[in-house]
Design a protein around this motif. Structure first.
Motif, PDB file in Angstrom:
ATOM      1  N   ALA A  67       0.925  -1.123   0.188  1.00 45.55           N
ATOM      2  CA  ALA A  67       0.046   0.059   0.158  1.00 45.55           C
ATOM      3  C   ALA A  67       1.066   1.330   0.011  1.00 45.55           C
ATOM      4  O   ALA A  67       0.498   2.149  -0.579  1.00 45.55           O
ATOM      5  CB  ALA A  67      -0.959  -0.071   1.061  1.00 45.55           C
ATOM      6  N   GLU A  68       1.895   1.106   0.818  1.00 45.70           N
ATOM      7  CA  GLU A  68       2.929   2.366   0.723  1.00 45.70           C
ATOM      8  C   GLU A  68       3.505   2.743  -0.745  1.00 45.70           C
ATOM      9  O   GLU A  68       3.461   3.593  -0.984  1.00 45.70           O
ATOM     10  CB  GLU A  68       3.937   2.009   1.784  1.00 45.70           C
ATOM     11  N   ILE A  69       4.071   1.542  -1.171  1.00 45.85           N
ATOM     12  CA  ILE A  69       4.392   1.601  -2.788  1.00 45.85           C
ATOM     13  C   ILE A  69       3.175   2.376  -3.691  1.00 45.85           C
ATOM     14  O   ILE A  69       3.662   3.211  -4.511  1.00 45.85           O
ATOM     15  CB  ILE A  69       4.972   0.196  -3.004  1.00 45.85           C
ATOM     16  N   ALA A  70       2.146   1.752  -3.425  1.00 46.89           N
ATOM     17  CA  ALA A  70       1.151   2.333  -4.393  1.00 46.89           C
ATOM     18  C   ALA A  70       1.064   3.768  -3.948  1.00 46.89           C
ATOM     19  O   ALA A  70       0.561   4.504  -5.027  1.00 46.89           O
ATOM     20  CB  ALA A  70      -0.214   1.422  -4.142  1.00 46.89           C
ATOM     21  N   ARG A  71       0.775   4.245  -2.912  1.00 45.07           N
ATOM     22  CA  ARG A  71       0.585   5.614  -2.480  1.00 45.07           C
ATOM     23  C   ARG A  71       1.729   6.450  -2.871  1.00 45.07           C
ATOM     24  O   ARG A  71       1.898   7.700  -2.774  1.00 45.07           O
ATOM     25  CB  ARG A  71      -0.025   5.736  -1.024  1.00 45.07           C
ATOM     26  N   GLY A  72       3.099   5.965  -2.968  1.00 45.43           N
ATOM     27  CA  GLY A  72       4.306   6.833  -3.278  1.00 45.43           C
ATOM     28  C   GLY A  72       4.960   7.306  -1.946  1.00 45.43           C
ATOM     29  O   GLY A  72       5.552   8.550  -2.000  1.00 45.43           O
ATOM     30  N   LEU A  73       4.487   6.672  -0.986  1.00 46.19           N
ATOM     31  CA  LEU A  73       5.291   6.968   0.513  1.00 46.19           C
ATOM     32  C   LEU A  73       6.620   6.597   0.601  1.00 46.19           C
ATOM     33  O   LEU A  73       6.879   5.371   0.150  1.00 46.19           O
ATOM     34  CB  LEU A  73       4.432   6.238   1.658  1.00 46.19           C
ATOM     35  N   LYS A  74       7.654   7.358   1.010  1.00 45.59           N
ATOM     36  CA  LYS A  74       8.989   6.896   1.253  1.00 45.59           C
ATOM     37  C   LYS A  74       9.173   6.145   2.383  1.00 45.59           C
ATOM     38  O   LYS A  74       8.777   6.557   3.604  1.00 45.59           O
ATOM     39  CB  LYS A  74       9.765   8.379   1.271  1.00 45.59           C
ATOM     40  N   PRO A  75       9.887   5.146   2.274  1.00 42.70           N
ATOM     41  CA  PRO A  75       9.886   4.053   3.443  1.00 42.70           C
ATOM     42  C   PRO A  75      10.753   4.717   4.823  1.00 42.70           C
ATOM     43  O   PRO A  75      10.298   4.398   5.839  1.00 42.70           O
ATOM     44  CB  PRO A  75      10.591   3.107   2.780  1.00 42.70           C
ATOM     45  N   GLY A  76      11.538   5.645   4.459  1.00 45.34           N
ATOM     46  CA  GLY A  76      12.205   6.148   5.758  1.00 45.34           C
ATOM     47  C   GLY A  76      11.751   7.684   6.160  1.00 45.34           C
ATOM     48  O   GLY A  76      12.336   8.260   7.010  1.00 45.34           O
ATOM     49  N   ARG A  77      10.467   7.784   5.906  1.00 47.17           N
ATOM     50  CA  ARG A  77       9.778   9.201   6.212  1.00 47.17           C
ATOM     51  C   ARG A  77       9.583   9.361   7.624  1.00 47.17           C
ATOM     52  O   ARG A  77       9.292  10.561   7.994  1.00 47.17           O
ATOM     53  CB  ARG A  77       8.622   9.000   5.211  1.00 47.17           C
ATOM     54  N   SER A  78       9.588   8.307   8.431  1.00 40.55           N
ATOM     55  CA  SER A  78       9.131   8.151   9.632  1.00 40.55           C
ATOM     56  C   SER A  78      10.210   8.046  10.871  1.00 40.55           C
ATOM     57  O   SER A  78       9.854   8.017  12.074  1.00 40.55           O
ATOM     58  CB  SER A  78       8.005   7.283  10.164  1.00 40.55           C
ATOM     59  N   LEU A 123      14.277  16.824   0.479  1.00 42.51           N
ATOM     60  CA  LEU A 123      14.160  15.472   0.094  1.00 42.51           C
ATOM     61  C   LEU A 123      13.074  14.785   0.888  1.00 42.51           C
ATOM     62  O   LEU A 123      12.329  13.952   0.222  1.00 42.51           O
ATOM     63  CB  LEU A 123      15.278  14.653   0.469  1.00 42.51           C
ATOM     64  N   GLN A 124      12.605  15.118   2.229  1.00 39.40           N
ATOM     65  CA  GLN A 124      11.711  14.583   2.976  1.00 39.40           C
ATOM     66  C   GLN A 124      10.203  15.058   2.382  1.00 39.40           C
ATOM     67  O   GLN A 124       9.293  14.444   2.772  1.00 39.40           O
ATOM     68  CB  GLN A 124      11.822  14.989   4.555  1.00 39.40           C
ATOM     69  N   SER A 125      10.197  16.092   1.671  1.00 40.81           N
ATOM     70  CA  SER A 125       8.933  16.811   1.433  1.00 40.81           C
ATOM     71  C   SER A 125       7.793  15.706   0.709  1.00 40.81           C
ATOM     72  O   SER A 125       8.417  14.855  -0.033  1.00 40.81           O
ATOM     73  CB  SER A 125       9.007  18.084   0.312  1.00 40.81           C
ATOM     74  N   LYS A 126       6.884  15.647   1.035  1.00 40.35           N
ATOM     75  CA  LYS A 126       5.793  14.660   0.688  1.00 40.35           C
ATOM     76  C   LYS A 126       6.014  14.591  -0.819  1.00 40.35           C
ATOM     77  O   LYS A 126       5.626  15.615  -1.539  1.00 40.35           O
ATOM     78  CB  LYS A 126       4.581  14.797   1.122  1.00 40.35           C
ATOM     79  N   SER A 127       6.002  13.198  -1.486  1.00 40.69           N
ATOM     80  CA  SER A 127       5.876  13.197  -2.915  1.00 40.69           C
ATOM     81  C   SER A 127       4.555  12.322  -3.059  1.00 40.69           C
ATOM     82  O   SER A 127       4.530  11.399  -4.067  1.00 40.69           O
ATOM     83  CB  SER A 127       7.187  12.527  -3.368  1.00 40.69           C
ATOM     84  N   GLU A 128       3.918  12.054  -2.042  1.00 39.89           N
ATOM     85  CA  GLU A 128       2.566  11.234  -2.108  1.00 39.89           C
ATOM     86  C   GLU A 128       1.814  11.155  -3.569  1.00 39.89           C
ATOM     87  O   GLU A 128       1.577  12.516  -3.952  1.00 39.89           O
ATOM     88  CB  GLU A 128       1.664  11.296  -0.935  1.00 39.89           C
ATOM     89  N   SER A 129       1.644  10.396  -4.050  1.00 40.52           N
ATOM     90  CA  SER A 129       0.687  10.494  -5.310  1.00 40.52           C
ATOM     91  C   SER A 129      -0.640  10.485  -4.773  1.00 40.52           C
ATOM     92  O   SER A 129      -1.011  10.403  -3.651  1.00 40.52           O
ATOM     93  CB  SER A 129       1.020   9.131  -6.179  1.00 40.52           C
TER      94      SER A 129
END
Length: 370
Positions: free
Chosen positions: A206-217, A236-242
């Motif tokens: 689900a994270e991959i589908a949403r475009g969430l970066k794995p190290g964001r948290s 770099l951390q700024s959200k790139s969520e699709s």
């Protein structure tokens, strides 16, 4: 190492998954990654180091090669260690720790080598040394060649920072991402795990589908280095969520506690709206509405005596459910035992390479669309 200088970056990989990590690194735009035993190397700068820690899903750590030299005895090791340009990247107010491995060298005592390197750092350079230091220097002495690397990750990268509850035999997120990638998953199809445990495969998909970066948290060791630039890191951390995908991701488990844990973990990861978890056994699973996708499962391996008979029945039930209700879907099963995979009756392709998981060697068995 100046701001724009390039140097060797090494992505640690679980043995057997080096080519998967190389493929991911290339897909993320890192230049000319080369697979080798234990990982993948490429040349880059500090921005690449930060981005690799933030965005790589399959690598275990990101290491930076600091330098190296030949040394035949401990006094030579100490003297040349002191001459490396430590203050280009280390700070005098942040302690470090040293880990040494020795192989086929005149310097053969790792403990003595560590003491000499630590003495050079503290006495000659002014870098404090501590057992619980946030930064670690890894030194490999092989054939009398000493190579120095800096662990820029800190905690291993499978610790994403958003999982509160884990099951009995948790699949590391880095391994789950690697197996998803081996199955050809790219975030554009639904994923179902019928023995989901704490939900790792479902949440990762689900994270991959949403475009969430794995190290964001989470935090990283490189934030304690002299080379760290907080402004570039924030960018770099700024959200790139699709845009929220229309896909859904499904998990089920016969253990009600596991289902509850998976729901909590999905919420912490920010994908609770994309995931659905159910309390049921493998024979009760129903095909979700919508397009076909990927079923991926990490069943029990039966390492205790007397468990195998039950597991053959479980795998048989899983295979029957897949063949009866999941036509058009692909299936991936992780197991230590090819005979258990065979018991499903599914038309598996040649399995992937053996991979270390929880002290065992597992393989991925996968199918084409059923």
């Amino acid at each position: 190492m100046t701001a724009n200088a390039t140097f060797e970056i090494f992505l640690q990989a679980a043995p057997g998954l080096e080519l998967i990590v190389k493929d991911e690194a290339a897909a993320l735009g890192f230049k000319k990654p080369k697979a080798m035993p234990g990982g993948v190397r490429f040349r880059g700068n500090w921005r690449d180091v930060w981005r690799a820690n933030l965005e790589m899903r399959c690598a275990g750590r990101v290491m930076v090669r600091i330098g190296g030299f030949q040394a035949m005895h401990l006094s030579q090791l100490e003297k040349q260690t002191a001459e490396l340009p430590w203050l280009r990247f280390l700070r005098r107010d942040v302690p470090v720790k040293v880990e040494v491995t020795c192989r086929k060298s005149k310097i053969y005592h790792a403990g003595a080598a560590s003491e000499r390197i630590e003495r050079a750092l503290s006495s000659a350079v002014g870098i404090p040394v501590a057992i619980d230091a946030p930064l670690q220097i890894k030194v490999r002495i092989e054939d009398n060649q000493c190579s120095f690397s800096l662990d820029t990750s800190g905690e291993p990268l499978h610790k994403r920072g958003n999982k509160g509850a884990v099951g009995k035999a948790p699949m590391r997120e880095t391994l789950a991402a690697s197996f998803l990638r081996q199955c050809g998953y790219d975030g554009t199809e639904p994923v179902l795990d019928p023995m989901c445990g704490s939900g790792t495969f479902v949440i990762e998909a689900a994270e991959i589908a949403r475009g969430l970066k794995p190290g964001r948290s989470r935090a990283f060791a490189f934030e304690k280095l002299a080379t760290f630039d907080a402004d570039i890191w924030a960018g770099l951390q700024s959200k790139s969520e699709s845009n929220p995908p229309e896909l859904r991701f499904f998990g089920s488990d016969r253990n009600k506690g596991a289902v509850t844990a998976a729901e909590h973990n999905a919420k912490r990861a920010g994908v609770e709206d994309l995931t659905e978890f159910a309390h049921c056994g493998v024979s009760e699973i129903q095909r979700p509405s919508g397009p076909p996708g990927l079923v991926i499962v990490n069943p029990p391996y039966g390492t205790r005596i007397g468990e195998k008979k039950q597991l053959f029945a479980l795998h048989g039930a899983l295979g029957k459910t897949m063949l009866d209700r999941f036509r058009g879907w692909r299936v991936g099963i992780i197991t230590t035992d090819g005979s258990l995979a065979k018991a499903t009756g599914l038309p598996f392709l040649e399995p992937g390479p053996p991979v270390a998981h929880g002290g065992l060697r597992v393989k991925l068995y996968r199918t084409d669309p059923l």
